[in-house]
Design a protein around this motif. Structure first.
Motif, PDB file in Angstrom:
ATOM      1  N   PRO A  98      42.151  58.875  18.898  1.00 35.16           N
ATOM      2  CA  PRO A  98      42.119  57.530  18.327  1.00 35.16           C
ATOM      3  C   PRO A  98      41.121  56.668  19.089  1.00 35.16           C
ATOM      4  O   PRO A  98      40.921  56.869  20.290  1.00 35.16           O
ATOM      5  N   TRP A  99      40.472  55.750  18.419  1.00 35.15           N
ATOM      6  CA  TRP A  99      39.502  54.893  19.091  1.00 35.15           C
ATOM      7  C   TRP A  99      39.810  53.441  18.737  1.00 35.15           C
ATOM      8  O   TRP A  99      40.544  53.150  17.802  1.00 35.15           O
ATOM      9  N   MET A 100      39.254  52.545  19.526  1.00 34.96           N
ATOM     10  CA  MET A 100      39.515  51.119  19.334  1.00 34.96           C
ATOM     11  C   MET A 100      38.201  50.379  19.190  1.00 34.96           C
ATOM     12  O   MET A 100      37.313  50.501  20.043  1.00 34.96           O
ATOM     13  N   LEU A 101      38.081  49.622  18.105  1.00 32.03           N
ATOM     14  CA  LEU A 101      36.919  48.766  17.921  1.00 32.03           C
ATOM     15  C   LEU A 101      37.195  47.415  18.573  1.00 32.03           C
ATOM     16  O   LEU A 101      38.329  46.927  18.532  1.00 32.03           O
ATOM     17  N   GLU A 104      39.085  44.909  16.483  1.00 34.34           N
ATOM     18  CA  GLU A 104      40.322  45.326  15.842  1.00 34.34           C
ATOM     19  C   GLU A 104      41.528  45.101  16.741  1.00 34.34           C
ATOM     20  O   GLU A 104      41.419  45.024  17.957  1.00 34.34           O
ATOM     21  N   ARG A 105      42.714  45.028  16.123  1.00 38.22           N
ATOM     22  CA  ARG A 105      43.970  44.822  16.842  1.00 38.22           C
ATOM     23  C   ARG A 105      44.813  46.095  16.876  1.00 38.22           C
ATOM     24  O   ARG A 105      45.962  46.056  17.291  1.00 38.22           O
ATOM     25  N   LYS A 191      53.130  46.675  14.677  1.00 42.04           N
ATOM     26  CA  LYS A 191      52.277  47.858  14.839  1.00 42.04           C
ATOM     27  C   LYS A 191      52.283  48.717  13.580  1.00 42.04           C
ATOM     28  O   LYS A 191      51.275  49.359  13.261  1.00 42.04           O
ATOM     29  N   ALA A 192      53.411  48.747  12.886  1.00 39.88           N
ATOM     30  CA  ALA A 192      53.497  49.548  11.664  1.00 39.88           C
ATOM     31  C   ALA A 192      52.753  48.902  10.502  1.00 39.88           C
ATOM     32  O   ALA A 192      52.047  49.576   9.747  1.00 39.88           O
ATOM     33  N   LEU A 193      52.895  47.578  10.353  1.00 38.68           N
ATOM     34  CA  LEU A 193      52.376  46.917   9.155  1.00 38.68           C
ATOM     35  C   LEU A 193      50.950  46.404   9.282  1.00 38.68           C
ATOM     36  O   LEU A 193      50.230  46.346   8.271  1.00 38.68           O
ATOM     37  N   LYS A 199      46.247  41.795   8.653  1.00 41.61           N
ATOM     38  CA  LYS A 199      46.536  40.366   8.674  1.00 41.61           C
ATOM     39  C   LYS A 199      47.563  40.098   9.773  1.00 41.61           C
ATOM     40  O   LYS A 199      48.640  40.701   9.763  1.00 41.61           O
ATOM     41  N   PRO A 200      47.269  39.229  10.730  1.00 43.60           N
ATOM     42  CA  PRO A 200      48.242  38.962  11.792  1.00 43.60           C
ATOM     43  C   PRO A 200      49.476  38.230  11.278  1.00 43.60           C
ATOM     44  O   PRO A 200      49.394  37.440  10.327  1.00 43.60           O
ATOM     45  N   PHE A 201      50.610  38.526  11.878  1.00 39.14           N
ATOM     46  CA  PHE A 201      51.824  37.758  11.623  1.00 39.14           C
ATOM     47  C   PHE A 201      52.600  37.670  12.928  1.00 39.14           C
ATOM     48  O   PHE A 201      52.247  38.314  13.922  1.00 39.14           O
ATOM     49  N   TYR A 202      53.667  36.899  12.935  1.00 44.34           N
ATOM     50  CA  TYR A 202      54.259  36.491  14.208  1.00 44.34           C
ATOM     51  C   TYR A 202      55.769  36.734  14.222  1.00 44.34           C
ATOM     52  O   TYR A 202      56.365  37.147  13.224  1.00 44.34           O
ATOM     53  N   PHE A 203      56.387  36.489  15.380  1.00 48.69           N
ATOM     54  CA  PHE A 203      57.797  36.830  15.563  1.00 48.69           C
ATOM     55  C   PHE A 203      58.705  36.186  14.513  1.00 48.69           C
ATOM     56  O   PHE A 203      59.641  36.818  14.020  1.00 48.69           O
ATOM     57  N   HIS A 204      58.444  34.941  14.167  1.00 46.61           N
ATOM     58  CA  HIS A 204      59.309  34.251  13.215  1.00 46.61           C
ATOM     59  C   HIS A 204      59.038  34.663  11.774  1.00 46.61           C
ATOM     60  O   HIS A 204      59.731  34.202  10.861  1.00 46.61           O
ATOM     61  N   ASP A 205      58.053  35.524  11.561  1.00 44.03           N
ATOM     62  CA  ASP A 205      57.728  35.983  10.214  1.00 44.03           C
ATOM     63  C   ASP A 205      58.545  37.202   9.801  1.00 44.03           C
ATOM     64  O   ASP A 205      58.364  37.739   8.701  1.00 44.03           O
ATOM     65  N   ALA A 206      59.425  37.658  10.685  1.00 44.19           N
ATOM     66  CA  ALA A 206      60.317  38.778  10.369  1.00 44.19           C
ATOM     67  C   ALA A 206      61.680  38.497  10.971  1.00 44.19           C
ATOM     68  O   ALA A 206      61.797  37.834  12.003  1.00 44.19           O
TER      69      ALA A 206
END
Length: 259
Positions: A98-101, A104-105, A191-193, A199-206
Motif C-alpha cells: 500500500p502507498w500513501m499520496l 490523501e487521508r 477508515k472504512a467509509l 469526503k471527511p466526516f467527524y465524530f458527531h456525524d456517526a
C-alpha cells in the motif's frame, strides 16, 4: 481466507524494532475479532526507542519522500503498520505494498485489494480483504483513555444521547474504557467509509447503537449524508475487543452494503 498472517520469516522478528505478539493475543484477535470474516490480519509490537530510519531499507519498505522530515515516532508507526500490510499481502502472494499520496487521508491498496491500518502504544496491525468479498474495512487500536482525560474528551467524541449514557456509567474508569471503545469504533468507521466517498466526516456525524448485553458487538449509524448509498440512517455492525489495556475495533462492509 486465512484470518491471521504471522510476520514474514524473512523479516528479522524479535530484533530491535519489532517483536511478535504472544500467541494468546493473536488467537483472540483471530477468533474473537475476525471470526469468519474474509479478512487477513497481521499485527506486531514495535519500539519507537529502537527505531532507526535505516529500518525502512532493512525491512524492504520505501520511505515516502514527504516523510523525510517526520519525527522518529511518526516514521516508526508508519513502518510498523506497512510491515503488517506487507506480511498480510504476502500471505496471498501479493508483492505490491500500500502507498500513501501526500494529499490523501488513506492508503492506496494494490489492485483487487482493500484494507486498513492502525497503530497505538507500540502495537500495529493491518486488516486486508479482497475487493470481491468486502467493500470496506476499518480497524483501529486505542489504549484506554484515562478517567481524567475522558472527562475532557467526551463532549468532542460523543453525541448528546451517547453523552447521556456515558454520564450514567458510575465508575470513572469504566467511563474511560467505554469512551475508548466508542472513539475507536468511530475511527474504524471513518477508515472504512472515507475511501468510498473521499469526503471527511467527524465524530458527531456517526452514532453508536449500544447493547449492554453484547458490549463487544454494536451498530454504527450515520447521521449525515456522505453519498447516495451512504446516507443518513445507514447502519453497519462493529466488533470490539478489549485486550491488555487496549480497545480494538473492526468494521467490515460486505460488497453489497454500500454500492
Amino acid at each position: 481466507m486465512q484470518p491471521l498472517a504471522a510476520l514474514s520469516p524473512s523479516a528479522p522478528v524479535g530484533e530491535s524494532f519489532i517483536s511478535p505478539l504472544p500467541a494468546q493475543l493473536l488467537n483472540a484477535l483471530s477468533q474473537q475479532l475476525i471470526g469468519r470474516l474474509p479478512i487477513t490480519l497481521s499485527a506486531t509490537y514495535f519500539s519507537v526507542d529502537s527505531f532507526n530510519t535505516s529500518d525502512f531499507a532493512r525491512y524492504g519498505i520505501p520511505l515516502p519522500d514527504h516523510f523525510g522530515k517526520a519525527v522518529a515516532k511518526r516514521k516508526a508507526e508508519y513502518l510498523a503498520a506497512r510491515l503488517c500490510a506487507k506480511t498480510a499481502l504476502q500471505r496471498h502472494r501479493v508483492a505490491s505494498l500500500p502507498w500513501m499520496l501526500p494529499e490523501e487521508r488513506c492508503p492506496c491498496w494494490p489492485e483487487g485489494w482493500l484494507g486498513s491500518l492502525t497503530h497505538s502504544d507500540g502495537i500495529a496491525a493491518a486488516a486486508i480483504a479482497r475487493g470481491t468479498e468486502l467493500n470496506a474495512v476499518g480497524i483501529d487500536i486505542e489504549g484506554w483513555i484515562a478517567a481524567q482525560r475522558a472527562e475532557r474528551l467526551a463532549p468532542a467524541i460523543l453525541r448528546e444521547e451517547e453523552l447521556a449514557y456515558w454520564h450514567s456509567i458510575e465508575s470513572p474508569e469504566s467511563r474511560g474504557q467505554w469512551l475508548t471503545r466508542i472513539f475507536s469504533a468511530k475511527e474504524s468507521l471513518y477508515k472504512a467509509l472515507y475511501p468510498l466517498v473521499r469526503k471527511p466526516f467527524y465524530f458527531h456525524d456517526a452514532s453508536v447503537i449500544y447493547d449492554e448485553a453484547r458490549p463487544e458487538r454494536f451498530k454504527m449509524r450515520l447521521e449525515i449524508d456522505l453519498s447516495d448509498e451512504l446516507s443518513r440512517g445507514f447502519i453497519c455492525s462493529a466488533r470490539s475487543l478489549s485486550l491488555h489495556e487496549m480497545a480494538v475495533t473492526l468494521i467490515a462492509l460486505p460488497a453489497e452494503d454500500s454500492r
